[in-house]
Write a protein that holds these residues in place. Structure first.
Motif, PDB file in Angstrom:
ATOM      1  N   ASP A   1      -3.988  58.341   2.815  1.00 14.12           N
ATOM      2  CA  ASP A   1      -3.311  56.473   3.294  1.00 14.12           C
ATOM      3  C   ASP A   1      -2.061  56.597   3.740  1.00 14.12           C
ATOM      4  O   ASP A   1      -1.413  55.330   3.201  1.00 14.12           O
ATOM      5  CB  ASP A   1      -3.996  56.185   2.555  1.00 14.12           C
ATOM      6  N   VAL A   2      -1.217  58.060   3.457  1.00 13.43           N
ATOM      7  CA  VAL A   2      -0.232  58.040   3.289  1.00 13.43           C
ATOM      8  C   VAL A   2       0.666  57.752   4.770  1.00 13.43           C
ATOM      9  O   VAL A   2       0.681  59.682   5.169  1.00 13.43           O
ATOM     10  CB  VAL A   2       1.070  58.219   2.319  1.00 13.43           C
ATOM     11  N   THR A   3       2.265  56.973   5.172  1.00 13.92           N
ATOM     12  CA  THR A   3       2.550  58.169   6.617  1.00 13.92           C
ATOM     13  C   THR A   3       4.202  58.390   6.090  1.00 13.92           C
ATOM     14  O   THR A   3       4.528  57.708   5.857  1.00 13.92           O
ATOM     15  CB  THR A   3       2.732  56.821   7.333  1.00 13.92           C
ATOM     16  N   MET A   4       4.186  59.332   6.256  1.00  9.28           N
ATOM     17  CA  MET A   4       5.668  59.786   5.861  1.00  9.28           C
ATOM     18  C   MET A   4       6.058  60.330   7.005  1.00  9.28           C
ATOM     19  O   MET A   4       5.178  61.417   7.755  1.00  9.28           O
ATOM     20  CB  MET A   4       5.479  60.455   4.864  1.00  9.28           C
TER      21      MET A   4
ATOM     22  N   SER B   1      10.686  52.798  -6.402  1.00 12.71           N
ATOM     23  CA  SER B   1      10.327  52.252  -4.163  1.00 12.71           C
ATOM     24  C   SER B   1      11.210  52.589  -3.940  1.00 12.71           C
ATOM     25  O   SER B   1      11.537  52.723  -2.566  1.00 12.71           O
ATOM     26  CB  SER B   1      10.000  51.054  -4.117  1.00 12.71           C
TER      27      SER B   1
ATOM     28  N   LEU C   1       5.804  61.199  -4.250  1.00  8.08           N
ATOM     29  CA  LEU C   1       5.651  60.252  -3.770  1.00  8.08           C
ATOM     30  C   LEU C   1       4.743  59.692  -4.910  1.00  8.08           C
ATOM     31  O   LEU C   1       4.282  58.480  -5.114  1.00  8.08           O
ATOM     32  CB  LEU C   1       4.765  60.689  -2.317  1.00  8.08           C
ATOM     33  N   SER C   2       3.625  60.507  -4.960  1.00  9.71           N
ATOM     34  CA  SER C   2       3.226  60.045  -6.081  1.00  9.71           C
ATOM     35  C   SER C   2       3.141  59.283  -7.385  1.00  9.71           C
ATOM     36  O   SER C   2       2.666  58.489  -7.190  1.00  9.71           O
ATOM     37  CB  SER C   2       1.767  61.572  -6.277  1.00  9.71           C
TER      38      SER C   2
ATOM     39  N   LEU D   1      -1.181  64.020   3.467  1.00 13.29           N
ATOM     40  CA  LEU D   1      -0.460  62.322   4.146  1.00 13.29           C
ATOM     41  C   LEU D   1      -1.571  61.646   4.044  1.00 13.29           C
ATOM     42  O   LEU D   1      -2.027  60.514   3.745  1.00 13.29           O
ATOM     43  CB  LEU D   1       0.556  62.324   4.544  1.00 13.29           C
ATOM     44  N   THR D   2      -2.500  61.973   5.899  1.00  7.54           N
ATOM     45  CA  THR D   2      -3.170  61.088   6.028  1.00  7.54           C
ATOM     46  C   THR D   2      -4.294  60.778   5.291  1.00  7.54           C
ATOM     47  O   THR D   2      -5.181  59.664   4.806  1.00  7.54           O
ATOM     48  CB  THR D   2      -3.432  61.719   7.695  1.00  7.54           C
TER      49      THR D   2
ATOM     50  N   GLU E   1      10.799  56.949   0.209  1.00  7.38           N
ATOM     51  CA  GLU E   1      10.064  57.389   1.612  1.00  7.38           C
ATOM     52  C   GLU E   1      10.319  58.974   0.942  1.00  7.38           C
ATOM     53  O   GLU E   1      11.672  59.402   0.398  1.00  7.38           O
ATOM     54  CB  GLU E   1      11.531  56.677   2.416  1.00  7.38           C
TER      55      GLU E   1
END
Length: 203
Positions: free
Chosen positions: A111-114, A64, A83-84, A107-108, A89
């Protein structure tokens, strides 16, 4: 390792699958998720077995606290895989706006915002890094003499944390000029690709 072959606009070219239009994530919390990729010339994700090899190398390196830069993102396969597998970040840099938009949509769907940066890698590196990155994927279009300058700028302009890992992918037979202090830890060849993983020596 998302793969660019020859692209007509250099960094504007991404990487895509041989006709399936899907990217499969192979490990971590999004394992087996299928994500759409654009129908775009020269674009395809790196084969699963090659990505699996790379992320086996990185298994103890991603958590993380890891900040990742996917510099020639294409489909975003490498950044999405990181990310997975728990990266905190991930920044995606992709010059082709249609391809970059699909990364954002994927990404959406997770359900992830990067951050997704729809710009050329050289333009992105003209900006000032807010924080250095622990892991960088450098997988530019082949045979366009982009990699040595890009790697020098990563080193000299503050983009890399101490002990950062840098994945470098080139056409077979090319040995790019890399910064002093980058030490090769792993490498493998697959088809016309040579995959290397370097660690930046701590200051």
């Amino acid at each position: 390792m998302s793969r660019r072959r020859h692209g007509t606009q250099g960094q504007d070219q991404g990487k895509t699958h041989h006709g399936s239009g899907r990217l499969r994530l192979i490990g971590g919390r999004f394992r087996r998720r299928l994500l759409p990729v654009p129908d775009h010339p020269g674009l395809r994700p790196t084969p699963d077995r090659v990505r699996e090899t790379l992320f086996n190398w990185l298994a103890l390196e991603i958590d993380s606290r890891t900040r990742v830069l996917d510099l020639f993102a294409g489909t975003g396969a490498l950044g999405l895989e990181a990310l997975s597998r728990g990266a905190g970040e991930v920044h995606f840099v992709e010059a082709d706006r249609m391809v970059a938009r699909q990364i954002t949509q994927n990404l959406t769907s997770l359900d992830v915002t990067m951050p997704v940066h729809p710009q050329r890698a050289d333009a992105f590196l003209d900006t000032r890094p807010v924080q250095p990155f622990n892991l960088v994927f450098v997988d530019p279009p082949f045979r366009q003499d982009l990699i040595s300058d890009c790697c020098q700028r990563l080193e000299e302009e503050g983009w890399l944390a101490e002990g950062a890992l840098i994945h470098v992918e080139t056409e077979t037979g090319l040995m790019p000029r890399l910064p002093v202090g980058w030490h090769l830890t792993r490498d493998t060849q697959a088809g016309d690709s040579h995959v290397r993983l370097y660690r930046r020596e701590s200051a």
